[in-house]
Write a protein that holds these residues in place. Sequence first.
Motif, mmCIF file in Angstrom:
data_model
loop_
_atom_site.group_PDB
_atom_site.id
_atom_site.type_symbol
_atom_site.label_atom_id
_atom_site.label_comp_id
_atom_site.label_asym_id
_atom_site.label_seq_id
_atom_site.Cartn_x
_atom_site.Cartn_y
_atom_site.Cartn_z
ATOM 1 N N LYS A 462 0.858 -1.187 0.000
ATOM 2 C CA LYS A 462 0.000 0.000 0.000
ATOM 3 C C LYS A 462 0.886 1.226 0.000
ATOM 4 O O LYS A 462 1.677 1.434 0.916
ATOM 5 C CB LYS A 462 -0.924 -0.003 1.206
ATOM 6 N N LEU A 463 0.732 2.060 -1.059
ATOM 7 C CA LEU A 463 1.543 3.251 -1.250
ATOM 8 C C LEU A 463 0.676 4.472 -0.977
ATOM 9 O O LEU A 463 -0.441 4.591 -1.522
ATOM 10 C CB LEU A 463 2.098 3.308 -2.674
ATOM 11 N N GLY A 464 1.171 5.366 -0.168
ATOM 12 C CA GLY A 464 0.432 6.590 0.157
ATOM 13 C C GLY A 464 0.981 7.779 -0.610
ATOM 14 O O GLY A 464 2.136 8.158 -0.423
ATOM 15 N N LEU A 465 0.145 8.393 -1.472
ATOM 16 C CA LEU A 465 0.548 9.592 -2.212
ATOM 17 C C LEU A 465 -0.028 10.826 -1.522
ATOM 18 O O LEU A 465 -1.109 10.775 -0.911
ATOM 19 C CB LEU A 465 0.042 9.519 -3.657
ATOM 20 N N VAL A 466 0.668 11.944 -1.648
ATOM 21 C CA VAL A 466 0.225 13.179 -0.993
ATOM 22 C C VAL A 466 -1.112 13.619 -1.589
ATOM 23 O O VAL A 466 -1.452 13.299 -2.739
ATOM 24 C CB VAL A 466 1.284 14.275 -1.141
ATOM 25 N N TYR A 467 -1.850 14.383 -0.813
ATOM 26 C CA TYR A 467 -3.197 14.772 -1.216
ATOM 27 C C TYR A 467 -3.206 15.794 -2.351
ATOM 28 O O TYR A 467 -4.252 16.001 -2.983
ATOM 29 C CB TYR A 467 -3.953 15.331 -0.011
ATOM 30 N N ASP A 505 -5.826 8.763 6.107
ATOM 31 C CA ASP A 505 -5.825 9.925 6.990
ATOM 32 C C ASP A 505 -4.883 11.010 6.490
ATOM 33 O O ASP A 505 -5.139 12.204 6.651
ATOM 34 C CB ASP A 505 -5.413 9.510 8.412
ATOM 35 N N SER A 506 -3.796 10.599 5.897
ATOM 36 C CA SER A 506 -2.815 11.578 5.458
ATOM 37 C C SER A 506 -2.293 11.296 4.068
ATOM 38 O O SER A 506 -1.285 11.850 3.666
ATOM 39 C CB SER A 506 -1.634 11.618 6.440
ATOM 40 N N ALA A 507 -2.979 10.400 3.319
ATOM 41 C CA ALA A 507 -2.480 10.047 1.991
ATOM 42 C C ALA A 507 -3.586 9.443 1.154
ATOM 43 O O ALA A 507 -4.610 8.961 1.663
ATOM 44 C CB ALA A 507 -1.322 9.071 2.116
ATOM 45 N N LEU A 508 -3.355 9.479 -0.151
ATOM 46 C CA LEU A 508 -4.185 8.759 -1.111
ATOM 47 C C LEU A 508 -3.548 7.381 -1.283
ATOM 48 O O LEU A 508 -2.397 7.268 -1.707
ATOM 49 C CB LEU A 508 -4.230 9.498 -2.445
ATOM 50 N N VAL A 509 -4.277 6.325 -0.923
ATOM 51 C CA VAL A 509 -3.703 4.984 -0.834
ATOM 52 C C VAL A 509 -3.864 4.257 -2.162
ATOM 53 O O VAL A 509 -4.978 4.136 -2.690
ATOM 54 C CB VAL A 509 -4.349 4.175 0.302
ATOM 55 N N VAL A 510 -2.719 3.796 -2.695
ATOM 56 C CA VAL A 510 -2.685 2.967 -3.899
ATOM 57 C C VAL A 510 -2.254 1.562 -3.486
ATOM 58 O O VAL A 510 -1.232 1.386 -2.815
ATOM 59 C CB VAL A 510 -1.703 3.535 -4.937
ATOM 60 N N PHE A 548 3.637 10.910 4.321
ATOM 61 C CA PHE A 548 3.931 10.287 5.607
ATOM 62 C C PHE A 548 3.166 11.063 6.663
ATOM 63 O O PHE A 548 2.853 12.250 6.482
ATOM 64 C CB PHE A 548 5.436 10.275 5.890
ATOM 65 N N PRO A 549 2.800 10.416 7.775
ATOM 66 C CA PRO A 549 1.889 11.040 8.754
ATOM 67 C C PRO A 549 2.544 12.154 9.552
ATOM 68 O O PRO A 549 2.978 11.964 10.680
ATOM 69 C CB PRO A 549 1.494 9.861 9.651
ATOM 70 N N THR A 550 2.649 13.329 8.922
ATOM 71 C CA THR A 550 3.148 14.512 9.619
ATOM 72 C C THR A 550 2.268 15.708 9.280
ATOM 73 O O THR A 550 1.481 15.677 8.316
ATOM 74 C CB THR A 550 4.595 14.821 9.195
ATOM 75 N N GLN A 551 2.380 16.714 10.084
ATOM 76 C CA GLN A 551 1.672 17.965 9.805
ATOM 77 C C GLN A 551 2.649 18.928 9.157
ATOM 78 O O GLN A 551 3.713 19.206 9.697
ATOM 79 C CB GLN A 551 1.115 18.581 11.095
ATOM 80 N N THR A 552 2.265 19.444 7.971
ATOM 81 C CA THR A 552 3.116 20.369 7.232
ATOM 82 C C THR A 552 2.317 21.590 6.805
ATOM 83 O O THR A 552 1.078 21.566 6.731
ATOM 84 C CB THR A 552 3.695 19.699 5.976
ATOM 85 N N ILE A 553 3.009 22.666 6.564
ATOM 86 C CA ILE A 553 2.405 23.905 6.050
ATOM 87 C C ILE A 553 2.709 23.984 4.574
ATOM 88 O O ILE A 553 3.868 23.953 4.151
ATOM 89 C CB ILE A 553 2.976 25.143 6.781
#
Length: 600
Positions: A462-467, A505-510, A548-553
């Motif tokens: 499962k690969l998580g791409l940024v939103y 929660d923090s990514a688009l899952v492929v 990755f599950p972090t909070q960024t601006i």
Amino acid sequence: MERRSILTQYTCGPGALHSARRPGSMLAAALAALIIFAPAASRAQEATENPLAPLKTDSPRDTMRAFMESMDAFRRGRSSGDGQQLRQIHAAVRCFDPAIAEAGLDSEQAEQAAIDLKETIDRIIVVQYDRIPLSNLDGSPLKRWRLRNTEISIVLMESGDRAGEYLFSVDTVRRAGEFFARTEHLPYLPGSGGGAGYRRPWLQRYAPAWLRSEFAGVFWWQWAAIMAAIPGGLLLRLLVRLMLRSIQAFASRSRFQWDHELAERAADPASLLAAVGLWALALQLLGLSGLPHLILKAALQIVGSISVIWLFYRATDVVAASLKRVAAGTESTLDDQLVPLVARSLKVFVLLVGGLAAIQNLGINVMSLLAGLGLGGLAFALAARDTVANFFGSLVIFVDRPFQLGDWIVVGGQEGTVEEIGFRSTRIRTFYNSLVSVPNSEIANAKIDNMGRRDYRRTVAKLGLVYDTSAEQMEAFLEGCKNIIKANAHTRKDYYQVVFSEWGDSALVVMLYFFLKSPDWSRELYERQNVYLEVLRLAHRIGVSFAFPTQTIHVEQSDRENPAKAHTPEHLRTLAAEFGPGGKRSRPQGQGLFTPIFRE
């Protein structure tokens, strides 16, 4: 007072030989002999009437008396052939510190030391037992007592099973042969026990005088005999080997095949065993003592044991070959698979029993363990039940072959690679590198999941791409992943899935779901890595990022500042196709920067 002084000198010191020449000394000697040997005769009579009479070693006096009287009985047994008196040497040996075994002296050497010690004492002193103290002058127990003007000592045992007893020291026993060599030229003292009936080996009696000197604790005549015995044994080995070769040539003309095979395989061990027999006979005739005797005897015992084990081990090959010929003449294949198992069992039996016998021959008591198994019949039967079950479990594994060496299996909660299939258990090397032994009886009744027999090995990633990934980039990424799977020669082409599966929660899952065709786990890891590397290159080329599950601006950028978002759908389609079979950017085996472990 004068008579008492003469008796004391006569019976207690080396000056006794000179005192015997004084007037009246013969009368004193007779009186001394009467005083000394009358109680001894009474005690000997008591020992004869009571064979279980305990050996008294409560004081130096008791120990010296017990030793001398036992050796006197042994000497009389040598003259009369009385077996009971000859066995009194064992009582004399019990007067020695048990630590002599740790010093390397076996029972035969201990008996020889007892003879040497008795021969020495009777040549230098007539022991008067009542002159041997029972304790120190202040009444405290003696720690050590030494025979007058000698290094022969009796010490108090302060620990061990014989604590509190007085026994001849290890140094005294070890040097008994040296003491005798230094006093052998002296005659027996009048009134002594007359030694222990010792006679020199016949080779020494007839050897020239210049061969009777010593070198390294061994007489020169003994060195000469050893040097002659070595080539003699080698010559005998050659003759035995030639004889067995002749028997082999004669047996090859018979209608049987096992006889000439046995003669061929027995030639080397049997010839070596014959040489060892000759060397053992020579060692017995030489009469060596001390460390040289111990070394040579142990060496011959080891080589002889190896020869016997080697002989029977070779014989098992002949038995196995005969069984294999019989099995080849039958239609069933079961006996063909059982023959190696039977042959291996015979070899293990020969090595086990032969090894135990060899250790026992070196003086270590291990055969009592086997005797205990024979006495405990019921216990042995109960214990053998599991052994038999495991043995038949191994037969099931050999016949049914649910797995083989190197297979990755899951059985009884254990998972790992099969490393060895034995008679009792199967050893599995886990992925923690521990070794687990599973009884074959459990394996025969368990569900076995043989992962090593899989045609394909599944991979789920499962690969998580940024939103901020665009829909066009997502489609291009999915298409490129499909092409990567198609381009890899080790993936299953008829069934795989590459889908945008969920909103995380923090990514688009492929989800990547595909199968790899690989013979082992190492190849599976390598091919999976190649797929993942292609996916990583694809993502970089298309311009998508993994989350990755972090909070960024996030600071919004224009398409001009982010060239990856400026790609047109047609361009993205072209980029995805470049990672497919034959594409200019396709690298299904990697770019050559990484070398897998199994290729190193």
